[in-house]
Design a protein around this motif. Structure first.
Motif, PDB file in Angstrom:
ATOM      1  N   ASN A   1     -52.360 -51.888-108.397  1.00 36.98           N
ATOM      2  CA  ASN A   1     -51.089 -51.182-108.342  1.00 36.98           C
ATOM      3  C   ASN A   1     -51.134 -50.087-107.276  1.00 36.98           C
ATOM      4  O   ASN A   1     -51.929 -49.159-107.345  1.00 36.98           O
ATOM      5  CB  ASN A   1     -50.827 -50.589-109.731  1.00 36.98           C
ATOM      6  N   LYS A   2     -50.249 -50.190-106.248  1.00 37.08           N
ATOM      7  CA  LYS A   2     -50.376 -49.317-105.080  1.00 37.08           C
ATOM      8  C   LYS A   2     -50.099 -47.859-105.410  1.00 37.08           C
ATOM      9  O   LYS A   2     -50.797 -46.966-104.961  1.00 37.08           O
ATOM     10  CB  LYS A   2     -49.423 -49.799-103.985  1.00 37.08           C
ATOM     11  N   VAL A   3     -49.069 -47.629-106.228  1.00 34.33           N
ATOM     12  CA  VAL A   3     -48.691 -46.249-106.570  1.00 34.33           C
ATOM     13  C   VAL A   3     -49.836 -45.580-107.306  1.00 34.33           C
ATOM     14  O   VAL A   3     -50.262 -44.471-106.972  1.00 34.33           O
ATOM     15  CB  VAL A   3     -47.419 -46.249-107.437  1.00 34.33           C
ATOM     16  N   GLN A   4     -50.360 -46.316-108.293  1.00 33.21           N
ATOM     17  CA  GLN A   4     -51.448 -45.785-109.088  1.00 33.21           C
ATOM     18  C   GLN A   4     -52.681 -45.571-108.213  1.00 33.21           C
ATOM     19  O   GLN A   4     -53.354 -44.536-108.309  1.00 33.21           O
ATOM     20  CB  GLN A   4     -51.763 -46.764-110.209  1.00 33.21           C
ATOM     21  N   ALA A   5     -52.934 -46.553-107.328  1.00 32.43           N
ATOM     22  CA  ALA A   5     -54.112 -46.472-106.474  1.00 32.43           C
ATOM     23  C   ALA A   5     -54.055 -45.225-105.607  1.00 32.43           C
ATOM     24  O   ALA A   5     -55.047 -44.503-105.452  1.00 32.43           O
ATOM     25  CB  ALA A   5     -54.203 -47.719-105.600  1.00 32.43           C
ATOM     26  N   GLU A   6     -52.873 -44.945-105.077  1.00 32.69           N
ATOM     27  CA  GLU A   6     -52.740 -43.784-104.205  1.00 32.69           C
ATOM     28  C   GLU A   6     -52.964 -42.493-104.989  1.00 32.69           C
ATOM     29  O   GLU A   6     -53.675 -41.586-104.551  1.00 32.69           O
ATOM     30  CB  GLU A   6     -51.350 -43.781-103.573  1.00 32.69           C
ATOM     31  N   ALA A   7     -52.376 -42.465-106.182  1.00 35.49           N
ATOM     32  CA  ALA A   7     -52.541 -41.278-107.022  1.00 35.49           C
ATOM     33  C   ALA A   7     -54.011 -41.045-107.340  1.00 35.49           C
ATOM     34  O   ALA A   7     -54.519 -39.925-107.228  1.00 35.49           O
ATOM     35  CB  ALA A   7     -51.742 -41.440-108.310  1.00 35.49           C
TER      36      ALA A   7
ATOM     37  N   ALA B   1     -56.622 -42.182-105.692  1.00 29.78           N
ATOM     38  CA  ALA B   1     -57.370 -41.834-104.488  1.00 29.78           C
ATOM     39  C   ALA B   1     -57.196 -40.352-104.156  1.00 29.78           C
ATOM     40  O   ALA B   1     -58.156 -39.662-103.803  1.00 29.78           O
ATOM     41  CB  ALA B   1     -56.911 -42.705-103.317  1.00 29.78           C
ATOM     42  N   GLN B   2     -55.975 -39.859-104.305  1.00 30.56           N
ATOM     43  CA  GLN B   2     -55.734 -38.446-104.014  1.00 30.56           C
ATOM     44  C   GLN B   2     -56.499 -37.541-104.973  1.00 30.56           C
ATOM     45  O   GLN B   2     -57.095 -36.551-104.585  1.00 30.56           O
ATOM     46  CB  GLN B   2     -54.243 -38.152-104.118  1.00 30.56           C
ATOM     47  N   ARG B   3     -56.485 -37.925-106.233  1.00 32.66           N
ATOM     48  CA  ARG B   3     -57.193 -37.098-107.209  1.00 32.66           C
ATOM     49  C   ARG B   3     -58.689 -37.112-106.945  1.00 32.66           C
ATOM     50  O   ARG B   3     -59.366 -36.098-107.061  1.00 32.66           O
ATOM     51  CB  ARG B   3     -56.890 -37.577-108.621  1.00 32.66           C
ATOM     52  N   TRP B   4     -59.201 -38.290-106.567  1.00 32.78           N
ATOM     53  CA  TRP B   4     -60.636 -38.386-106.256  1.00 32.78           C
ATOM     54  C   TRP B   4     -60.978 -37.442-105.105  1.00 32.78           C
ATOM     55  O   TRP B   4     -61.978 -36.745-105.143  1.00 32.78           O
ATOM     56  CB  TRP B   4     -61.010 -39.825-105.898  1.00 32.78           C
ATOM     57  N   GLU B   5     -60.111 -37.462-104.106  1.00 33.40           N
ATOM     58  CA  GLU B   5     -60.319 -36.599-102.944  1.00 33.40           C
ATOM     59  C   GLU B   5     -60.365 -35.133-103.394  1.00 33.40           C
ATOM     60  O   GLU B   5     -61.268 -34.373-103.058  1.00 33.40           O
ATOM     61  CB  GLU B   5     -59.176 -36.825-101.946  1.00 33.40           C
ATOM     62  N   ALA B   6     -59.362 -34.773-104.232  1.00 38.23           N
ATOM     63  CA  ALA B   6     -59.278 -33.390-104.692  1.00 38.23           C
ATOM     64  C   ALA B   6     -60.463 -33.005-105.564  1.00 38.23           C
ATOM     65  O   ALA B   6     -60.930 -31.868-105.547  1.00 38.23           O
ATOM     66  CB  ALA B   6     -57.979 -33.186-105.459  1.00 38.23           C
ATOM     67  N   LEU B   7     -60.968 -33.977-106.328  1.00 40.60           N
ATOM     68  CA  LEU B   7     -62.091 -33.682-107.220  1.00 40.60           C
ATOM     69  C   LEU B   7     -63.434 -33.720-106.493  1.00 40.60           C
ATOM     70  O   LEU B   7     -64.473 -33.526-107.104  1.00 40.60           O
ATOM     71  CB  LEU B   7     -62.109 -34.684-108.388  1.00 40.60           C
ATOM     72  N   GLY B   8     -63.396 -34.026-105.195  1.00 40.23           N
ATOM     73  CA  GLY B   8     -64.636 -33.975-104.416  1.00 40.23           C
ATOM     74  C   GLY B   8     -65.475 -35.229-104.501  1.00 40.23           C
ATOM     75  O   GLY B   8     -66.678 -35.195-104.288  1.00 40.23           O
TER      76      GLY B   8
END
Lengths: 321, 520
Positions: free
Chosen positions: A39-45, A47-54
């Protein structure tokens, strides 16, 4: 004084081992490739959270972040796939109740039965009752627990239709783990778990008790004029309990980890199921907390067994060379 | 016992009288440590029986692939999946018939009988159900007395024992023209009919166009009908009943054996044919289906799968036991012999390693390594990482016991090096304990391996390799309908576990010098 020092030393050592094990698990799990959902929307969300969580930082930084989160916010990471954005700790705690319940029930059934059978076999040593129990014990100790699970399902569900095939879900059983209906549906896994437990306790009790029954102080007790029953209950049994009790205490600590295979066969939504789900869905934070949990319970059981020896038997002084 | 106090004098005799024997040599050989252990092991009957059963299971796993010649372990027939045991020559004695008991209603009963009748009427001729009943392709092995059950309306049920292989009956399959010709030639040569007339699937009397077993005219819930005289009349079961066929006929009234489904030349034209699967199997694989333990959930021969599973389990277990033996002995020897700081450091390392739960180690190794080196080697790594700790601990204790004894001191005084003292003088004393613990490692490895593959953490479901745990896991959802899928693997693994535990206990008692003479 020596004892306190020893206890503190053991606990510190346990935490050191626990820390090293956690580090190894963390490194190995974070090295695994992460996959994003279809799911692209979920995937993007995500991925962003992963980025933010380091999650994209170097490994050691990630570990530092992980530790910092644990110590400051008690945050063990987040589940992404099993339950989206649920803290992993909450997920684990939610799964704890059924595992602990089933295993505690099983222990409550098997401890008295196992000890009684063991005592009976030891008293009747080398008679037919003993050989019958010992043969049974050998068979029951060896046969894997999942075979009992199938036998229980076959006889109690398909042949006699007395018990349900799997454990009821929370909603079916009235919204609580403690209802009578829930207990009823938990009987098959309790039985399946108990056979092996009863047999191994019985074997252990028999071995310990036969040893104490033949020792010199038993002869003294009999010469003093105690009957056989009195001598057995007051002297032999008490001494035989010294190694048995710590073992039982240890098993009560390890009820938390439970049996994955029984949980899967009877579909109990417990810690073991969570572990399997986490592997299959690549939910690494949940997998990580499950690993930590298993290591912790294992270490805790070990240390509790060790220390309880000293409390049960005052003759055993710990920490002495 | 009661006469012990007054044994008559003449019963006493001198063991030895007169001659001097103090300078004579012993006539019998001295009994060494291992011989002594062997003598005591032999005395424990349970352990000997266990050892024999283990040998039998090993022999089974080696010999079965050699004895079953009609197919090998990688042979798979998905049509005959999950079938119970069937051996042609044992069928006459009523065992291994491939039969299961079930209850069927009248329409279902007629359908079963009609498979036999359809097999007799190879050219579309009319046959009675009686003739079908006597056909060798008749799936019904035995019919009990029919009974009536009332649930809303009365229904008659027939308790029957059905051969599940023949029950497959007829199937539609797609072949090329060349293949079709080959089948025809084979039919000619062997006299066994494979290809049967096609069914007219377009008219109103065809119950299920996908099911090739409805070759007769039906209506409603698959009730056979007669259309003589214009309108359909339901038929009920009797031995003399002649079912009205629904075969596809050519313009001249003869039955059609195929229908074209796609273009191509003389060799590659696609055609659909209706085959009697039992004979088609004989055509394809050259023998009747013989599966002594039945087939597994995918259609492999269960007997061969189990043999493969046993081989895999034992291979893993024995290699783990040997590797642990080597690592544990070396590690424990160094730990125990040198003591002091070395001991403390090495002990902390084992503390840390044993702190990692085995299930976590196994999972991580599987995820990280399984794709690079395969599932079995990564499982071995997982076992080897922590498995030797127990052995090492035992060796260490033994070394602490022996290293300060006089004979070791003597050896050192005579100039023996550390390595020599460790391996030549102390190590042989620890062998008994290590052998025992290595033997007891085997059942625990078999158990954890089966559990891991049951849980799906190790994935071993390929055509070449399987494990008993995988077989059980495949069976776990469906074993209630196909009990043999669960029965045989569970039996084998339970037997293995019991025997290895008994064997290990026997070894432990035999190698324990403290027990010497106790049992006498």
């Amino acid at each position: 004084m020596k004892m306190t020092k020893y206890v503190i030393k053991r606990i510190l050592l346990m935490f050191f081992v626990f820390f090293v094990v956690t580090t190894i698990c963390f490194m190995l799990i974070r090295l695994l490739p992460r996959e994003l959902p279809q799911n692209k929307v979920q995937a993007e969300a995500i991925a962003q959270r992963w980025e933010a969580l380091g999650y994209n930082e170097p490994l050691l930084t990630q570990f530092a972040i992980y530790l910092r989160n644990i110590f400051t916010e008690f945050d063990f990471g987040t589940s992404w796939y099993i339950q989206f954005r649920e803290p992993a700790l909450n997920l684990l705690l939610g799964r704890l109740a059924p595992t602990v319940l089933v295993n505690t029930y099983s222990l409550l059934l098997s401890v008295p039965l196992g000890i009684l059978l063991g005592i009976y076999a030891a008293i009747k040593k080398n008679k037919w009752q003993d050989s019958l129990i010992s043969t049974g014990v050998m068979v029951f100790v060896s046969v894997p627990s999942y075979v009992y699970a199938f036998l229980v399902q076959y006889f109690l569900y398909f042949k006699l239709d007395l018990l349900p095939l799997t454990v009821y879900s929370l909603a079916d059983a009235g919204g609580s783990w403690f209802t009578g209906k829930m207990f009823y549906s938990m009987i098959p896994p309790i039985l399946a778990l108990s056979f092996g437990e009863i047999a191994s306790l019985c074997r252990f009790t028999r071995a310990e008790l036969t040893e104490t029954l033949t020792s010199d102080y038993m002869l003294l007790a009999r010469t003093k004029g105690l009957t056989r029953g009195q001598a057995t209950a007051r002297h032999a049994l008490k001494n035989a309990m010294v190694p048995i009790l710590p073992m039982i205490i240890g098993s009560f600590v390890s009820v938390m980890s439970g049996s994955m295979i029984i949980e899967r066969i009877f579909s109990i939504p417990g810690v073991g199921q969570l572990y399997i789900q986490a592997i299959n869905l690549f939910d690494y934070d949940v997998f990580m907390i499950d690993c930590i949990f298993y290591s912790f319970v294992g270490l805790l059981a070990g240390i509790v067994v060790d220390l309880s020896y000293g409390f049960i038997d005052p003759r055993i002084r710990m920490g002495e060379k | 016992m009661e006469n012990m106090n007054n044994i008559p004098k003449e019963k006493f005799a001198f063991v030895h009288h007169g001659e001097q024997i103090s300078d004579k040599k012993f006539e019998d050989k001295p009994i060494g440590y291992f011989k002594d252990a062997w003598i005591r092991f032999r005395k424990s009957k349970a352990s000997v029986v266990a050892a024999i059963i283990i040998l039998c299971i090993m022999l089974y796993s080696v010999l079965t692939p050699l004895l079953i010649t009609s197919h090998d372990a990688t042979f798979m027939c998905s049509t005959y999946a999950k079938k119970p045991s069937r051996v042609t020559w044992l069928r006459d004695f009523g065992i291994a018939t491939g039969g299961v008991d079930r209850n069927t209603n009248e329409a279902g009963y007629i359908k079963l009988v009609a498979i036999g009748a359809g097999a007799v009427s190879g050219k579309g001729e009319a046959v009675s159900l009686k003739e079908g009943m006597d056909s060798p392709y008749q799936p019904i092995l035995h019919t009990g007395a029919p009974y009536v059950q009332e649930m809303g309306k009365k229904t008659t049920y027939y308790p029957v024992k059905v051969d599940t292989y023949l029950e497959v009956g007829f199937l539609y399959t797609d072949v090329e023209q060349a293949e079709y010709n080959k089948i025809l030639a084979w039919q000619e040569q062997t006299g066994i009919q494979v290809i049967y007339p096609m069914v007219d699937t377009r008219n109103e009397y065809c119950f299920d166009p996908e099911d090739a077993n409805y070759w007769y005219k039906t209506k409603g819930k698959a009730v056979p009908v007669s259309t003589v005289g214009g309108n359909a009349k339901s038929l009920s079961y009797s031995e003399d009943l002649v079912l009205e066929d629904n075969y596809k006929r050519n313009a001249d009234g003869s039955v059609a054996y195929f229908s074209y489904t796609g273009g191509g030349d003389q060799n590659t034209a696609q055609m659909k044919i209706r085959v009697l699967y039992y004979n088609y199997y004989r055509y394809l694989y050259g023998s009747e289906p013989n599966y002594i333990m039945g087939t597994d959930s995918q259609g492999y021969d269960l007997a061969l799968r189990i043999a493969g599973g046993i081989q895999m389990s034992l291979l893993v277990a024995i290699s783990v036991s040997v590797i642990n033996f080597l690592i544990g002995a070396a590690y424990g020897a160094v730990e125990g012999y040198y003591g002091g700081t070395t001991d403390i450091v090495l002990c902390r390392i084992t503390d840390i390693l044993s702190g990692v739960p085995f299930i976590v180690v196994a999972t991580l190794f599987q995820i990280h390594l399984a794709q690079k080196v395969g599932a079995i080697p990564s499982l071995l790594f997982a076992y080897v990482l922590t498995g030797w700790i127990g052995t090492a601990g035992r060796v260490r204790t033994q070394f602490y016991r022996f290293k300060n004894q006089e004979y070791v001191m003597a050896a050192r005084t005579l100039g023996a090096r550390d390595r020599r003292i460790i391996w030549k003088h102390i190590f042989p004393n620890t062998l008994g304990t290590i052998i025992t613990s290595s033997a007891l490692v085997i059942p625990s490895v078999i158990l954890t391996e089966s559990m891991l593959s049951f849980l799906g953490i190790i994935k071993l479901g390929s055509a070449e390799a399987t494990s008993l745990g995988t077989l059980l896991s495949d069976a776990s959802g469906i074993w209630t309908q196909y009990p043999h899928l669960m029965l045989y693997p569970a039996l084998v693994i339970s037997l293995l576990m019991i025997c290895f535990n008994l064997f290990g206990n026997g070894l432990r008692d035999a190698f324990n010098p403290a027990l010497r003479g106790v049992e006498d």
